[in-house]
Design a protein around this motif. Structure first.
Motif, PDB file in Angstrom:
ATOM      1  N   VAL A   1       1.005  -4.558   2.281  1.00 38.33           N
ATOM      2  CA  VAL A   1       0.595  -5.458   1.202  1.00 38.33           C
ATOM      3  C   VAL A   1      -0.910  -5.376   1.036  1.00 38.33           C
ATOM      4  O   VAL A   1      -1.659  -5.349   2.021  1.00 38.33           O
ATOM      5  N   VAL A   2      -1.370  -5.342  -0.219  1.00 37.69           N
ATOM      6  CA  VAL A   2      -2.795  -5.424  -0.520  1.00 37.69           C
ATOM      7  C   VAL A   2      -3.067  -6.649  -1.373  1.00 37.69           C
ATOM      8  O   VAL A   2      -2.210  -7.081  -2.156  1.00 37.69           O
ATOM      9  N   GLY A   3      -4.290  -7.202  -1.199  1.00 34.16           N
ATOM     10  CA  GLY A   3      -4.689  -8.371  -1.964  1.00 34.16           C
ATOM     11  C   GLY A   3      -6.032  -8.138  -2.626  1.00 34.16           C
ATOM     12  O   GLY A   3      -6.230  -7.147  -3.319  1.00 34.16           O
ATOM     13  N   ASP A   4      -6.992  -9.043  -2.367  1.00 31.64           N
ATOM     14  CA  ASP A   4      -8.301  -8.953  -3.011  1.00 31.64           C
ATOM     15  C   ASP A   4      -9.234  -7.955  -2.333  1.00 31.64           C
ATOM     16  O   ASP A   4     -10.115  -7.395  -2.981  1.00 31.64           O
ATOM     17  N   VAL A   5      -9.083  -7.760  -1.031  1.00 28.55           N
ATOM     18  CA  VAL A   5      -9.972  -6.852  -0.308  1.00 28.55           C
ATOM     19  C   VAL A   5      -9.461  -5.420  -0.425  1.00 28.55           C
ATOM     20  O   VAL A   5      -8.307  -5.186  -0.794  1.00 28.55           O
ATOM     21  N   VAL A   6     -10.315  -4.461  -0.083  1.00 21.01           N
ATOM     22  CA  VAL A   6      -9.942  -3.056  -0.307  1.00 21.01           C
ATOM     23  C   VAL A   6      -8.991  -2.525   0.748  1.00 21.01           C
ATOM     24  O   VAL A   6      -8.348  -1.489   0.528  1.00 21.01           O
ATOM     25  N   TRP A   7      -8.902  -3.194   1.903  1.00 20.43           N
ATOM     26  CA  TRP A   7      -7.983  -2.733   2.944  1.00 20.43           C
ATOM     27  C   TRP A   7      -6.677  -3.526   2.876  1.00 20.43           C
ATOM     28  O   TRP A   7      -6.634  -4.622   2.317  1.00 20.43           O
ATOM     29  N   PRO A   8      -5.584  -2.998   3.442  1.00 18.95           N
ATOM     30  CA  PRO A   8      -4.323  -3.736   3.430  1.00 18.95           C
ATOM     31  C   PRO A   8      -4.439  -5.035   4.218  1.00 18.95           C
ATOM     32  O   PRO A   8      -5.012  -5.056   5.318  1.00 18.95           O
TER      33      PRO A   8
END
Length: 225
Positions: free
Chosen positions: A168-175
């Protein structure tokens, strides 16, 4: 051989993939995600480079998931052997299954999701995945795992599955979640769910540690006070 679901949370904008396979370490080759861009599952006879290619096309803002997928497959000599699922940051989806896909195969688009698989016990496996995702509650990862459990309940693959992954990814560049069961003699999806249940209460703490270490909680290990 593989079944997966690619989804988006309309509330948070998170993008995620849950996937399982009879092959070892499916999470190392098949799920590709980019924060605020999209998510791609490459499967069947997997070409991992399709994932980053499609995400590059989506990131330039000129392509839909369908056109991005078409552009990537144009450069693949062996595209008839591929199965690819994609979603963009708006929840638009696309899928492709080549004529050389293994066994019984199927793909279905739903609300903010698309699911697909090959070497299936029945086409209802994929249909049940979409229904389960749409009807489930909770975080995106919870909904993706609900779809995977529904797939198993509907028959899953024609043979046993041995690996599973959740990303899952959100606002940051890493999962924000990247969990894998690379090999299990039985029930890799159940083991993956157990990993998620252990990680879920700590996920925000790890984000806090990365973004503002002074606000991070202590885990009580030596040197961590």
């Amino acid at each position: 051989m593989t079944f997966s679901i690619v989804g988006r949370c309309a509330e948070t904008g998170q993008l995620g993939i849950a996937i399982s396979s009879s092959s070892i370490a499916v999470g190392a080759r098949c799920p590709w995600l980019r924060s605020r861009v999209g998510a791609v599952a490459t499967q069947n006879v997997t070409l991992p480079s399709l994932g980053p290619q499609i995400l590059d096309f989506l990131e330039d803002g000129q392509q839909t998931p369908t056109s991005a997928l078409d552009l990537a497959l144009e450069s693949d000599t062996w595209s008839p052997y591929r199965q690819v699922l994609a979603i963009d940051n708006e929840g638009q989806t696309a899928s492709f299954t080549g004529k050389e896909a293994l066994g019984l195969h199927h793909a279905v688009a739903g609300e903010q999701c698309v699911a697909g698989g090959n070497m299936l016990a029945g086409i209802e496996v994929i249909e049940q995945m979409v229904q389960a995702f749409e009807n489930a509650h909770g975080m995106l990862a919870d909904r993706l795992l609900a779809a995977m459990h529904a797939a198993i309940a509907a028959g899953g693959e024609a043979g046993p599955v041995h690996s599973a992954a959740l990303k899952v990814v959100g606002d940051v560049v890493w999962p924000i979640a990247d969990l894998r069961v690379d090999w299990a003699e039985e029930a890799p999806i159940g083991q993956l769910d157990a990993l998620w249940q252990a990680y879920k209460p700590q996920m925000q703490d790890y984000l806090t540690r990365a973004l503002n270490p002074t606000a991070a909680p202590s885990y009580g290990v030596p040197g961590d006070e």
